[in-house]
Design a protein around this motif. Structure first.
Motif, short mmCIF file in Angstrom:
data_model
loop_
_atom_site.label_atom_id
_atom_site.label_comp_id
_atom_site.label_asym_id
_atom_site.label_seq_id
_atom_site.Cartn_x
_atom_site.Cartn_y
_atom_site.Cartn_z
N ILE A 28 0.83 -1.21 0.00
CA ILE A 28 0.00 0.00 0.00
C ILE A 28 0.86 1.26 0.00
O ILE A 28 0.34 2.36 -0.20
CB ILE A 28 -0.97 0.03 1.20
N TRP A 29 2.17 1.10 0.21
CA TRP A 29 3.07 2.26 0.22
C TRP A 29 3.71 2.50 -1.15
O TRP A 29 4.70 3.22 -1.25
CB TRP A 29 4.17 2.05 1.26
N TYR A 30 3.13 1.96 -2.21
CA TYR A 30 3.75 2.06 -3.54
C TYR A 30 3.87 3.50 -4.03
O TYR A 30 4.71 3.81 -4.88
CB TYR A 30 2.98 1.21 -4.55
N LYS A 31 3.04 4.41 -3.49
CA LYS A 31 3.12 5.81 -3.89
C LYS A 31 4.08 6.62 -3.02
O LYS A 31 4.24 7.82 -3.23
CB LYS A 31 1.73 6.45 -3.85
N PRO A 243 -1.23 11.36 -2.48
CA PRO A 243 0.15 10.94 -2.17
C PRO A 243 1.18 12.05 -2.23
O PRO A 243 2.11 12.08 -1.43
CB PRO A 243 0.43 9.86 -3.23
N ASP A 244 1.03 13.00 -3.17
CA ASP A 244 2.02 14.07 -3.29
C ASP A 244 2.05 14.94 -2.03
O ASP A 244 3.12 15.26 -1.51
CB ASP A 244 1.74 14.93 -4.52
N ILE A 245 0.87 15.31 -1.55
CA ILE A 245 0.80 16.14 -0.34
C ILE A 245 1.26 15.33 0.86
O ILE A 245 2.01 15.83 1.72
CB ILE A 245 -0.63 16.67 -0.13
N PHE A 246 0.84 14.09 0.94
CA PHE A 246 1.25 13.23 2.05
C PHE A 246 2.77 13.10 2.09
O PHE A 246 3.39 13.29 3.15
CB PHE A 246 0.61 11.84 1.90
N ASN A 247 3.38 12.81 0.95
CA ASN A 247 4.83 12.62 0.91
C ASN A 247 5.58 13.89 1.30
O ASN A 247 6.51 13.86 2.10
CB ASN A 247 5.26 12.18 -0.49
N GLN A 248 5.18 15.01 0.69
CA GLN A 248 5.86 16.27 0.99
C GLN A 248 5.74 16.63 2.47
O GLN A 248 6.71 17.05 3.11
CB GLN A 248 5.27 17.39 0.13
#
Length: 265
Positions: A28-31, A243-248
């Protein structure tokens, strides 16, 4: 030992450990993998009974949050990881907090996505219903129902489908073992809400996480070491929905709490 996968950037970089939720797996962490492995050493684990961690050894063990957390610490010991930054989603956030209670020196920071800190009336009702019928209803019927209640909107479809697909890999017996844990969640979480460890903690929640976000908002202002970021147009599984906001957001937070500065040079 749990099945695990590592992405090692180098000895001068700190570790980030990803903990998935019930019914999921490390997939589930592929992004997240691509961006995180550019900044840190990354460890992904499949919790007992999930993904590729399906050894009969686990069937002989008790299933408690403490026991499952010890599985993760065992992998850390095996890989000689003294401490790490933890990133979790859903039920995985409970395990991260359990690890922090058991071995606070092993946890640099906690990033808790879709955090479960209190079960509201609707979720308690679902769990009561599930426990009443789990002996004679196929577990996937229950899981699909839970997925729709927790992630009801059309834009949650990707997250909902992902978790249902991963849950199909569980056997009925394994599902029942994990489901029994839910009966002890609220008393367990009450202790965690009342006591705050001096560990930097970031809650990343979706604005549309109607079941779990209100509980976080209710207590976050009373916490010294914790903060909350709520993402718009996002549901419970915020690492998949946005995912983009989560990662950043997560990477920026972890970098603020590095002890080895080579990771940001």
């Amino acid at each position: 030992m749990l099945h695990y996968k590592t992405y090692e950037k180098g000895s001068g970089y700190e570790w980030v450990i990803f903990i998935h939720g019930a019914g999921g797996s490390s997939s589930i962490w592929y992004k997240q993998i691509r961006e995180f492995k550019q900044e840190f050493n990354v460890l992904l684990v499949d919790l007992r009974g999930h993904g590729r961690s399906k050894s009969d050894r686990f069937l002989l063990r008790n299933y408690s949050f403490e026991d499952i957390s010890k599985d993760v610490l065992e992998v850390m010991d095996h890989l000689d990881i003294p401490c790490a930054h933890f990133v979790g989603i859903s039920l995985g956030t409970i395990l991260i907090q359990t690890i922090a209670e058991m071995a606070p020196c092993r946890v640099r920071s906690m990033t808790l996505g879709g955090a479960v800190m209190r079960l509201n009336f609707r979720s308690r009702l679902l769990i009561t219903l599930g426990n009443a019928v789990k002996a004679f209803i196929p577990f996937m019927w229950l899981y699909r129902l839970f997925a729709w209640v927790i992630m009801p909107n059309r834009r949650h479809e990707t997250s909902r489908s992902l978790f249902i697909r991963e849950a199909k890999k569980l056997c009925q017996k394994e599902f029942k073992r994990w489901f029994q844990l839910t009966q002890r969640v609220n008393p367990f979480l009450r202790t965690m809400r009342e006591r705050e460890l001096p560990i930097p903690t970031l809650y990343i929640m979706g604005e549309e996480d109607y079941m779990f976000l209100p509980a976080i908002r209710a207590f976050i202002g009373q916490k010294k070491y914790s903060s909350l970021v709520a993402i718009k147009d996002c549901g419970h599984v915020c690492n998949v929905d946005q995912p983009d906001i989560f990662n950043q957001t997560a990477i920026t937070f972890i970098k603020k709490h590095l002890t080895t500065r080579s990771s940001v040079s």
